[in-house]
Design a protein around this motif. Structure first.
Motif, PDB file in Angstrom:
ATOM      1  N   GLY A  48       4.944  -2.824  -6.035  1.00  0.00           N
ATOM      2  CA  GLY A  48       4.474  -3.334  -4.744  1.00  0.00           C
ATOM      3  C   GLY A  48       4.174  -2.264  -3.729  1.00  0.00           C
ATOM      4  N   HIS A  49       4.336  -0.980  -4.126  1.00  0.00           N
ATOM      5  CA  HIS A  49       4.139   0.153  -3.207  1.00  0.00           C
ATOM      6  C   HIS A  49       5.012  -0.009  -1.956  1.00  0.00           C
ATOM      7  N   VAL A  50       6.258  -0.387  -2.196  1.00  0.00           N
ATOM      8  CA  VAL A  50       7.243  -0.552  -1.135  1.00  0.00           C
ATOM      9  C   VAL A  50       8.233   0.601  -1.239  1.00  0.00           C
ATOM     10  N   PRO A  87       3.008  -7.523  -1.764  1.00  0.00           N
ATOM     11  CA  PRO A  87       3.980  -6.527  -1.302  1.00  0.00           C
ATOM     12  C   PRO A  87       5.117  -7.126  -0.473  1.00  0.00           C
ATOM     13  N   TYR A 110       2.452  -0.035   4.949  1.00  0.00           N
ATOM     14  CA  TYR A 110       3.596   0.316   4.118  1.00  0.00           C
ATOM     15  C   TYR A 110       4.851   0.547   4.962  1.00  0.00           C
ATOM     16  N   TYR A 126       6.268  -2.936   5.275  1.00  0.00           N
ATOM     17  CA  TYR A 126       6.930  -3.371   4.049  1.00  0.00           C
ATOM     18  C   TYR A 126       8.282  -2.676   3.880  1.00  0.00           C
TER      19      TYR A 126
END
Length: 295
Positions: free
Chosen positions: A42-44, A120, A186, A189
Motif C-alpha cells: 500500500g506504500h504506507v 492505501p 503518503y 497514510y
C-alpha cells in the motif's frame, strides 16, 4: 562482545529465555505480516525504525536501480543501536532485543509480499492494527523491538527524564520525509497507520495498570531484597501471621507492581520461594507516591 553475550546467555533462566523467544516469534510474525501484506503493497510507511527502513528501501530503488530489502535495512539500522544498548543499558536487555530484531528481520525476509487490496487507506488501517497488536504483545511480554525504544531508554537512563516526545519527534520526521520524497498523500497514510497502531498497542498493553501482590512466605527477607533490587519496589511487611489451619507462623508481604513488571515478578517468586502463596489483585488504585517507570 560475542563471548560476553554467550556468558550472559548461560546465566539466563531457560524458562525465561523460552518465554522471551516465543514472544519474539509472535512479534516477528505480526510485524512481517503488517509490513508485507499492508505497508509495502500500500506504500504506507510505518512508525519508528521500521518506517525509516522502508524509506531507505524505497530510495535504494530510485538511487541504485534495485531495492535493498526492508529486512536488511531494518537490521543495519538497528546494529549501532544494539551496540549502544549493550554498552549503556544492559546486557540481558540487549540479548532479548537482538533476538527480537533478528527474528523480525528473518520473518520479513521469508514471508513474501502479497497485495490484499490496493487501497492505501485500508492498508494503513489494517497494517497499523496488526503492527500495534505485535508491539502491544511484545511490551506485555517485556521485550523490546529495538529502534527508538533503545534511544528512549538510553536518554531516560542518562538524564532521568521522561522521553515520550522522542518517539513523537522521530515519527514526525518519518511522515514528513515520506511526504517530501514520495508525495504528501503518503504523509496522511503514515499518520493514519501510526494513530491506529498506537491505539491498538494501548488496548493490549496498559503499562499504568497497577497490581497488588500479597505474598505469604517463610522467606520474607530474600523476597523483599529481590523485589527491591530487581523491580525497585517497596514492600510492606506484616510479621507473625498465623495460618488458620496449620497454625504455622508466616510473614505477609504486600507490594504494588505494574502490568509491565508482572512477568518478572513471577520469575522472582519462582526463583526465591516457589512454595510461597501469592495473591494478585488487578487494577488497584494507588494514592501517594508511586514511580511509574523503572527503566
Amino acid at each position: 562482545i560475542i563471548s560476553s553475550m554467550m556468558n550472559v546467555i548461560k546465566n539466563l533462566s531457560i524458562e525465561k529465555l523460552m518465554y522471551k523467544l516465543s514472544a519474539s516469534v509472535v512479534y516477528a510474525i505480526l510485524s512481517a505480516v503488517a509490513l508485507n501484506f499492508f505497508f509495502q503493497p500500500g506504500h504506507v510507511y510505518s512508525s519508528g525504525i521500521t518506517g525509516l527502513a522502508q524509506i531507505f528501501t524505497t530510495l535504494s530503488y530510485k538511487l541504485l536501480g534495485h531495492n535493498i530489502p526492508v529486512s536488511i535495512t531494518l537490521y543495519l539500522l538497528n546494529i549501532p543501536l544494539l551496540i549502544l544498548a549493550w554498552l549503556k543499558i544492559g546486557k540481558r536487555f540487549t540479548i532479548y532485543t537482538v533476538l527480537t530484531v533478528t527474528l523480525s528481520s528473518i520473518f520479513i525476509h521469508i514471508i513474501p509480499e502479497f497485495t490484499l487490496t490496493p487501497d492505501p487507506i485500508i492498508n494503513a488501517i489494517f497494517g497499523g492494527a496488526v503492527m500495534g497488536a505485535g508491539i502491544g504483545y511484545a511490551l506485555r511480554s517485556g521485550i523490546s523491538s529495538g529502534g527508538t525504544d533503545i534511544i528512549s531508554l538510553y536518554i531516560r537512563k542518562k538524564t532521568g527524564r521522561q522521553v515520550g516526545n522522542i518517539s513523537l519527534l522521530f515519527n514526525g520526521v518519518i511522515v514528513i520525509l515520506a511526504g517530501i520524497l514520495f508525495g504528501w498523500q503518503y504523509m496522511f497514510y503514515s499518520l493514519l497507520t501510526i494513530f491506529v497502531s498506537s491505539r491498538v498497542t494501548d488496548a493490549i498493553y496498559t503499562k499504568q495498570r497497577k497490581m497488588q501482590a500479597t505474598i505469604i512466605t517463610k522467606h520474607p527477607v530474600e523476597i523483599t531484597q529481590a523485589l527491591h533490587h530487581r523491580l525497585h519496589r517497596g514492600v510492606t511487611v506484616v510479621n507473625s501471621a498465623e495460618g488458620g489451619y496449620t497454625k504455622v507462623t508466616m510473614t505477609i508481604l504486600i507490594t504494588i507492581i505494574t502490568q509491565a513488571e508482572y512477568q518478572e515478578f513471577k520469575y522472582i517468586m519462582k526463583e526465591v520461594d516457589p512454595a510461597a502463596f501469592v495473591s494478585v489483585a488487578e487494577n488497584v488504585k494507588v494514592l501517594g507516591r508511586f514511580v511509574e517507570d523503572q527503566n
